[in-house]
Design a protein around this motif. Structure first.
Motif, PDB file in Angstrom:
ATOM      1  N   THR A 122       0.834  -1.210   0.000  1.00 26.86           N
ATOM      2  CA  THR A 122       0.000   0.000   0.000  1.00 26.86           C
ATOM      3  C   THR A 122       0.866   1.256   0.000  1.00 26.86           C
ATOM      4  O   THR A 122       0.619   2.196  -0.781  1.00 26.86           O
ATOM      5  N   GLY A 123       1.887   1.296   0.862  1.00 26.75           N
ATOM      6  CA  GLY A 123       2.765   2.458   0.927  1.00 26.75           C
ATOM      7  C   GLY A 123       3.520   2.686  -0.366  1.00 26.75           C
ATOM      8  O   GLY A 123       3.575   3.812  -0.885  1.00 26.75           O
TER       9      GLY A 123
ATOM     10  N   ASP B 144     -10.842  -2.531  -0.508  1.00 27.36           N
ATOM     11  CA  ASP B 144     -10.897  -1.161   0.004  1.00 27.36           C
ATOM     12  C   ASP B 144     -10.580  -1.131   1.492  1.00 27.36           C
ATOM     13  O   ASP B 144      -9.805  -0.300   1.981  1.00 27.36           O
ATOM     14  N   MET B 145     -11.171  -2.037   2.253  1.00 28.13           N
ATOM     15  CA  MET B 145     -10.951  -2.071   3.701  1.00 28.13           C
ATOM     16  C   MET B 145      -9.515  -2.476   4.040  1.00 28.13           C
ATOM     17  O   MET B 145      -8.864  -1.839   4.879  1.00 28.13           O
ATOM     18  N   VAL B 146      -9.028  -3.528   3.389  1.00 28.45           N
ATOM     19  CA  VAL B 146      -7.707  -4.065   3.727  1.00 28.45           C
ATOM     20  C   VAL B 146      -6.599  -3.088   3.361  1.00 28.45           C
ATOM     21  O   VAL B 146      -5.724  -2.780   4.190  1.00 28.45           O
ATOM     22  N   PHE B 147      -6.618  -2.551   2.150  1.00 28.29           N
ATOM     23  CA  PHE B 147      -5.515  -1.707   1.693  1.00 28.29           C
ATOM     24  C   PHE B 147      -5.627  -0.259   2.168  1.00 28.29           C
ATOM     25  O   PHE B 147      -4.611   0.404   2.369  1.00 28.29           O
ATOM     26  N   ALA B 148      -6.853   0.216   2.363  1.00 35.61           N
ATOM     27  CA  ALA B 148      -7.011   1.620   2.746  1.00 35.61           C
ATOM     28  C   ALA B 148      -6.983   1.832   4.256  1.00 35.61           C
ATOM     29  O   ALA B 148      -6.477   2.859   4.725  1.00 35.61           O
TER      30      ALA B 148
ATOM     31  N   LYS C  34       1.410   8.723  -6.622  1.00 36.32           N
ATOM     32  CA  LYS C  34       1.482  10.166  -6.394  1.00 36.32           C
ATOM     33  C   LYS C  34       2.652  10.815  -7.123  1.00 36.32           C
ATOM     34  O   LYS C  34       2.527  11.943  -7.632  1.00 36.32           O
ATOM     35  N   VAL C  35       3.774  10.116  -7.201  1.00 34.20           N
ATOM     36  CA  VAL C  35       4.996  10.729  -7.727  1.00 34.20           C
ATOM     37  C   VAL C  35       5.251  10.328  -9.181  1.00 34.20           C
ATOM     38  O   VAL C  35       5.456  11.170 -10.044  1.00 34.20           O
TER      39      VAL C  35
ATOM     40  N   LEU D  37      -7.734   2.835  -4.962  1.00 30.48           N
ATOM     41  CA  LEU D  37      -7.059   2.364  -3.760  1.00 30.48           C
ATOM     42  C   LEU D  37      -5.803   3.160  -3.419  1.00 30.48           C
ATOM     43  O   LEU D  37      -5.522   3.421  -2.245  1.00 30.48           O
ATOM     44  N   PHE D  38      -5.033   3.556  -4.434  1.00 27.12           N
ATOM     45  CA  PHE D  38      -3.680   4.056  -4.165  1.00 27.12           C
ATOM     46  C   PHE D  38      -3.441   5.520  -4.541  1.00 27.12           C
ATOM     47  O   PHE D  38      -2.428   6.078  -4.125  1.00 27.12           O
ATOM     48  N   ASP D  39      -4.324   6.137  -5.306  1.00 31.30           N
ATOM     49  CA  ASP D  39      -4.120   7.545  -5.675  1.00 31.30           C
ATOM     50  C   ASP D  39      -4.780   8.436  -4.624  1.00 31.30           C
ATOM     51  O   ASP D  39      -5.929   8.840  -4.752  1.00 31.30           O
ATOM     52  N   VAL D  40      -4.041   8.730  -3.553  1.00 29.63           N
ATOM     53  CA  VAL D  40      -4.580   9.494  -2.429  1.00 29.63           C
ATOM     54  C   VAL D  40      -3.858  10.832  -2.323  1.00 29.63           C
ATOM     55  O   VAL D  40      -2.836  11.061  -2.978  1.00 29.63           O
ATOM     56  N   ASN D  41      -4.399  11.724  -1.468  1.00 31.45           N
ATOM     57  CA  ASN D  41      -3.746  13.021  -1.308  1.00 31.45           C
ATOM     58  C   ASN D  41      -2.485  12.888  -0.451  1.00 31.45           C
ATOM     59  O   ASN D  41      -2.187  11.838   0.102  1.00 31.45           O
TER      60      ASN D  41
END
Length: 471
Positions: A69-70, A338-342, A77-78, A93-97
């Motif tokens: 996830t990290g 969604d629950m597991v990764f977020a 993001k990058v 799942l992975f494109d977060v602020n």
């Protein structure tokens, strides 16, 4: 409001679509079953079975999930790789602020360090001397070790099962039936739709995390407004009966469980009536996640219909529109991912950080000092020692009972602390982290204010009951 078809206009297939999944969901999430040490629900028993079945690889699996996830969140993001941009689920799942990216990376750091500490590796020679105390604080059995070994495994098991099986409660009309029936009770008392009664029952019988997951999913699907989701998530995600028994046993008062749980229920109802009418919940927007407003006639019963008849019509209409097996399975898998990764990385980061503060600093002890006059006013014995347990519940619900069992002699005071720790509800090692990890519109400052309000409101009720029932 458009006229719904009546129940007599639906064929047998629609009735079975409503009844079969709903009854299975009721059994799994809300039917108490006896076990050796009390009562539980099938979903909690199944989660325990998964946890025990993969216990040999659980820690490695959790570490892998949070690291993935990290890393993928950082890439999204990058670097913005095309395989993430072009996939709806990966982007979701992975494109977060940047804030959530920072929290996920912190969770990854905490779990890697904790995992390394448990492999038996000699880190003293690899780390500078000044970093060793930091490493030990993060990875201690009371901080990162507690979250990784005790909390995350059961959350992972619950998330997988709840993600896959929650559509049985959500998609086939059960919530519409219960929600319409209970609106005349829930709306005037608590300011929330009747369907929230199902969230509360799932938490009460099973686990608070299940109630939060149900609330978050219904908020995203526009069944709850921002205000309603915030109220339900912070008020109705009650601690289960089973865990309440664990708490009262910890303080050595298991013989008082019946009056204890009566006290918890009474204090919880009082808090549920008062807290939503105070800031910050009072000022939450009464609009859905997309900014739209609830139809003012959505909860009214059409003329010529009974309440139960209208409830059944609404439920069957939902069942008639429900996705088939393939659509339900797809939604369940999406929920589970969604629950597991977020959520798991947030629990690791926020839960560990809160426990570090509680374990290695006097912050919560100092925060409890203003409560001493209040405790003395309520004639609570050993008020100074009791004050040290009040605020530490914000880090973890179980810590106040541990402290009370080791330092406080008065049965009345230990009863009060145990009941208070359960009714405070907002603890960052689980419920708080789950709320922050969801899309329910609450931040950590608001959670802290709600925690204080619940403490101030429930404490007099609990003290009165304790003096009457125990003193």
């Amino acid at each position: 409001m458009s006229q719904l078809p009546t129940s007599s206009q639906y064929d047998m297939r629609t009735w079975l679509t409503f009844l079969v999944p709903s009854l299975i969901g009721l059994f799994l999430f809300m039917t108490p079953i006896p076990i050796a040490d009390g009562m539980t629900i099938p979903i909690a028993l199944m989660a325990k079975g998964i946890k025990e079945g993969i216990s040999s690889i659980m820690i490695e699996l959790l570490t892998f999930i949070i690291c993935v996830t990290g890393v993928l969140s950082l890439l999204a993001k990058v670097v913005k790789p095309s395989f993430i941009k072009k996939s709806f689920i990966l982007k979701h799942l992975f494109d977060v602020n940047w804030l959530w990216l920072g929290i996920r990376l912190l969770g990854m750091l905490f779990i890697v360090l904790t995992f390394i500490s448990q492999t038996g590796a000699d880190v003293s020679s690899a780390l500078p001397a000044f970093l060793l105390p930091v490493f030990n604080a993060i990875t201690s059995a009371d901080t990162g070790g507690l979250v990784l070994n005790d909390l995350l495994p059961i959350l992972f098991s619950v998330f997988v099962l709840a993600g896959l099986l929650l559509p049985l409660l959500l998609n086939f009309g059960l919530l519409e039936l219960v929600g319409t029936l209970f609106t005349k009770l829930m709306r005037p008392l608590f300011g929330v739709p009747g369907r929230s009664a199902v969230d509360c029952a799932a938490s009460w019988l099973g686990d608070g995390s299940v109630g939060i997951l149900m609330t978050a999913r219904q908020y995203e699907e526009k069944h709850y407004t921002e205000r309603e989701a915030a109220i339900i998530g912070t008020t109705f995600s009650a601690v289960s009966i089973t865990f309440s028994l664990v708490v009262i046993e910890q303080v050595g008062l298991e013989s008082h469980f019946a009056p204890f749980y009566l006290t918890v229920c009474l204090a919880g109802v009082v808090a549920a009536i008062i807290v939503p009418r105070l800031p910050p919940l009072r000022f939450k927007k009464d609009s859905f996640i997309d900014g739209s407003k609830r139809d003012e006639h959505a909860e009214s019963v059409p003329s010529g219909k009974t309440l139960f008849g209208h409830s059944l019509d609404v439920a069957l209409a939902k069942a008639h529109r429900s996705p088939g097996f393939k659509g339900t399975l797809k939604e369940g898998l999406h929920n589970a991912f969604d629950m597991v990764f977020a959520v798991l990385p947030v629990v690791m980061a926020v839960g560990t950080f809160a426990l570090i503060i509680a374990t290695y600093t006097p912050v919560f002890q100092y925060l409890g000092m203003p409560f001493i006059p209040f405790l003395e006013l309520l004639r609570i014995p050993e008020a100074e020692l009791a004050s040290q347990t009040i605020m530490v519940g914000f880090a973890d619900m179980f810590i106040p009972s541990i402290l009370a069992a080791g330092t406080i002699e008065s049965d009345v005071t230990r009863f009060i602390i145990a009941a208070m720790s359960v009714t405070q509800l907002i603890y960052m090692s689980e419920v708080g982290a789950l709320l922050l990890g969801s899309k329910i519109p609450v931040n950590i400052f608001e959670l802290f204010i709600i925690f204080i309000l619940r403490t101030l409101i429930t404490l007099p009720v609990i003290a009165l009951m304790a003096h009457w029932l125990v003193g």
